[in-house]
Design a protein around this motif. Structure first.
Motif, mmCIF file in Angstrom:
data_model
loop_
_atom_site.group_PDB
_atom_site.id
_atom_site.type_symbol
_atom_site.label_atom_id
_atom_site.label_comp_id
_atom_site.label_asym_id
_atom_site.label_seq_id
_atom_site.Cartn_x
_atom_site.Cartn_y
_atom_site.Cartn_z
ATOM 1 N N THR A 1 0.844 -1.190 0.000
ATOM 2 C CA THR A 1 0.000 0.000 0.000
ATOM 3 C C THR A 1 0.882 1.244 0.000
ATOM 4 O OG1 THR A 1 -1.946 0.973 1.059
ATOM 5 C CG2 THR A 1 -0.248 0.142 2.533
ATOM 6 N N THR A 2 0.269 2.376 -0.062
ATOM 7 C CA THR A 2 0.989 3.651 -0.004
ATOM 8 C C THR A 2 0.535 4.392 1.250
ATOM 9 O OG1 THR A 2 -0.693 4.924 -1.179
ATOM 10 C CG2 THR A 2 0.971 3.781 -2.544
ATOM 11 N N HIS B 1 1.223 -3.445 10.785
ATOM 12 C CA HIS B 1 2.324 -4.372 10.553
ATOM 13 C C HIS B 1 2.651 -4.253 9.071
ATOM 14 C CE1 HIS B 1 4.531 -8.264 11.058
ATOM 15 N NE2 HIS B 1 4.299 -8.314 9.744
ATOM 16 N N CYS B 2 3.645 -3.454 8.748
ATOM 17 C CA CYS B 2 3.921 -3.135 7.347
ATOM 18 C C CYS B 2 5.197 -3.804 6.849
ATOM 19 C CB CYS B 2 4.049 -1.623 7.177
ATOM 20 S SG CYS B 2 2.556 -0.730 7.642
ATOM 21 N N HIS B 3 5.096 -4.350 5.633
ATOM 22 C CA HIS B 3 6.258 -4.914 4.951
ATOM 23 C C HIS B 3 6.799 -3.868 3.989
ATOM 24 C CE1 HIS B 3 6.071 -9.178 6.278
ATOM 25 N NE2 HIS B 3 4.857 -8.768 6.644
ATOM 26 N N ASP B 4 8.062 -4.014 3.630
ATOM 27 C CA ASP B 4 8.749 -2.973 2.863
ATOM 28 C C ASP B 4 8.901 -3.305 1.378
ATOM 29 O OD1 ASP B 4 9.722 -0.389 3.108
ATOM 30 O OD2 ASP B 4 11.796 -1.036 3.325
ATOM 31 N N ASP B 5 7.978 -4.078 0.827
ATOM 32 C CA ASP B 5 8.084 -4.498 -0.574
ATOM 33 C C ASP B 5 8.248 -3.323 -1.530
ATOM 34 O OD1 ASP B 5 7.274 -7.602 -0.487
ATOM 35 O OD2 ASP B 5 6.112 -6.460 0.973
ATOM 36 N N LEU B 6 7.577 -2.231 -1.278
ATOM 37 C CA LEU B 6 7.680 -1.047 -2.137
ATOM 38 C C LEU B 6 8.514 0.067 -1.495
ATOM 39 C CD1 LEU B 6 4.008 -0.829 -3.462
ATOM 40 C CD2 LEU B 6 6.033 -1.656 -4.686
ATOM 41 N N GLY B 7 9.149 -0.228 -0.373
ATOM 42 C CA GLY B 7 9.949 0.795 0.302
ATOM 43 C C GLY B 7 9.113 1.794 1.077
ATOM 44 N N HIS B 8 7.871 1.446 1.418
ATOM 45 C CA HIS B 8 6.967 2.368 2.106
ATOM 46 C C HIS B 8 6.655 1.964 3.543
ATOM 47 C CE1 HIS B 8 5.060 3.460 -2.054
ATOM 48 N NE2 HIS B 8 6.209 4.068 -1.856
ATOM 49 N N ALA B 9 7.301 0.932 4.051
ATOM 50 C CA ALA B 9 6.904 0.390 5.355
ATOM 51 C C ALA B 9 6.936 1.431 6.475
ATOM 52 C CB ALA B 9 7.768 -0.811 5.722
ATOM 53 N N ALA B 10 8.006 2.186 6.593
ATOM 54 C CA ALA B 10 8.084 3.192 7.658
ATOM 55 C C ALA B 10 7.063 4.303 7.415
ATOM 56 C CB ALA B 10 9.490 3.769 7.755
ATOM 57 N N ARG C 1 11.050 -11.597 3.021
ATOM 58 C CA ARG C 1 11.003 -10.895 1.737
ATOM 59 C C ARG C 1 11.814 -9.591 1.800
ATOM 60 N NH1 ARG C 1 5.743 -11.178 2.639
ATOM 61 N NH2 ARG C 1 5.358 -9.072 1.870
ATOM 62 N N ALA C 2 11.167 -8.459 1.623
ATOM 63 C CA ALA C 2 11.863 -7.165 1.625
ATOM 64 C C ALA C 2 11.998 -6.580 3.017
ATOM 65 C CB ALA C 2 11.134 -6.183 0.718
ATOM 66 N N GLY C 3 11.549 -7.298 4.037
ATOM 67 C CA GLY C 3 11.673 -6.826 5.413
ATOM 68 C C GLY C 3 10.442 -6.087 5.892
ATOM 69 N N ASN C 4 10.498 -5.683 7.143
ATOM 70 C CA ASN C 4 9.397 -4.967 7.793
ATOM 71 C C ASN C 4 9.778 -3.514 8.011
ATOM 72 O OD1 ASN C 4 9.315 -7.981 9.037
ATOM 73 N ND2 ASN C 4 7.275 -7.162 8.725
ATOM 74 N N ALA C 5 8.850 -2.758 8.544
ATOM 75 C CA ALA C 5 9.114 -1.356 8.871
ATOM 76 C C ALA C 5 10.293 -1.285 9.831
ATOM 77 C CB ALA C 5 7.874 -0.727 9.493
ATOM 78 N N ALA C 6 11.225 -0.398 9.552
ATOM 79 C CA ALA C 6 12.419 -0.238 10.379
ATOM 80 C C ALA C 6 12.100 0.648 11.578
ATOM 81 C CB ALA C 6 13.558 0.366 9.566
ATOM 82 N N MET C 7 12.246 0.080 12.763
ATOM 83 C CA MET C 7 11.958 0.810 13.997
ATOM 84 C C MET C 7 12.713 2.130 14.063
ATOM 85 S SD MET C 7 13.128 0.309 17.879
ATOM 86 C CE MET C 7 14.701 0.839 17.290
ATOM 87 N N GLU C 8 14.002 2.098 13.715
ATOM 88 C CA GLU C 8 14.818 3.306 13.847
ATOM 89 C C GLU C 8 14.311 4.427 12.941
ATOM 90 O OE1 GLU C 8 16.758 0.508 10.903
ATOM 91 O OE2 GLU C 8 15.925 0.305 12.916
ATOM 92 N N GLU C 9 13.780 4.085 11.779
ATOM 93 C CA GLU C 9 13.256 5.114 10.875
ATOM 94 C C GLU C 9 11.985 5.738 11.442
ATOM 95 O OE1 GLU C 9 12.858 3.521 6.906
ATOM 96 O OE2 GLU C 9 14.850 2.619 6.993
#
Length: 196
Positions: free
Chosen positions: A1-2, A28-37, A61-69
């Protein structure tokens, strides 16, 4: 999603689910499109009170939302977001390195917040700006994530200002002519080696 879609989804839930105010909303966001954070922040800005995230953005896969971000966006842009996490941000770098060491997953150098290059500057214009006022190129301080200072990477893109500061940092005092001569030799060497 965006982020815009996340905003709409949370607003729709809040407007249409009876008793939603008694529920802890979580994202709970995955980072497939680089939008997780960004998606996580969009949710939090609409009243989500729990974010499932990982240190260094690890995950399948592409990982989850990065806590630090997420945490540093909340801290650095408190004026806009008006959010608190309760996390001691000065321990972020230490936690990131520990997770990397335990998992064996190396943090990419240009990773936001915790990458080796996040507070490193090689371009002469960047070095000059940071030496004059760190906020020119750094929206947050290195100390805010547990580092002691920014790094001036001495390479072929470095300028005279950074070169002169590095000479002083190493304990040398050179006159203008000697600095010019040393800088010329440094640039020649920098063309052969990436970092000096």
């Amino acid at each position: 999603t965006t982020p815009l879609e996340m905003d709409r989804r949370i607003r729709t839930l809040r407007a249409n689910v009876p008793g939603i105010e008694r529920v802890t909303l979580s994202v709970h966001c995955h980072d497939d499109l680089g939008h997780a954070a960004a998606n996580s922040l969009a949710g939090v800005m609409r009243g989500v009170s729990q974010v499932e995230c990982t240190i260094n953005g690890g995950g399948e896969r592409a990982g989850n939302a990065a806590m630090e971000e997420i945490v540093m966006a909340m801290r650095t842009r408190k004026d806009l977001l008006q959010l608190e996490s309760g996390i001691h941000t000065e321990k972020i770098m230490r936690a990131s390195r520990l997770v990397s060491q335990i998992t064996g997953f190396v943090v990419q150098p240009n990773k936001a917040i915790v990458g080796a290059n996040a507070f490193a500057h090689e371009a002469g214009i960047h070095q000059d700006g940071v030496l004059k006022n760190a906020l020119t190129y750094e929206i947050m301080t290195p100390e805010s994530v547990g580092l002691t200072k920014s790094t001036l990477v001495m390479g072929k893109h470095s300028g005279r200002h950074a070169f002169r500061e590095k000479i002083k940092e190493l304990g040398y005092e050179l006159g203008d002519n000697a600095v010019q001569d040393a800088f010329r030799r440094f640039k020649s060497l920098a063309d052969k080696k990436k970092v000096i």
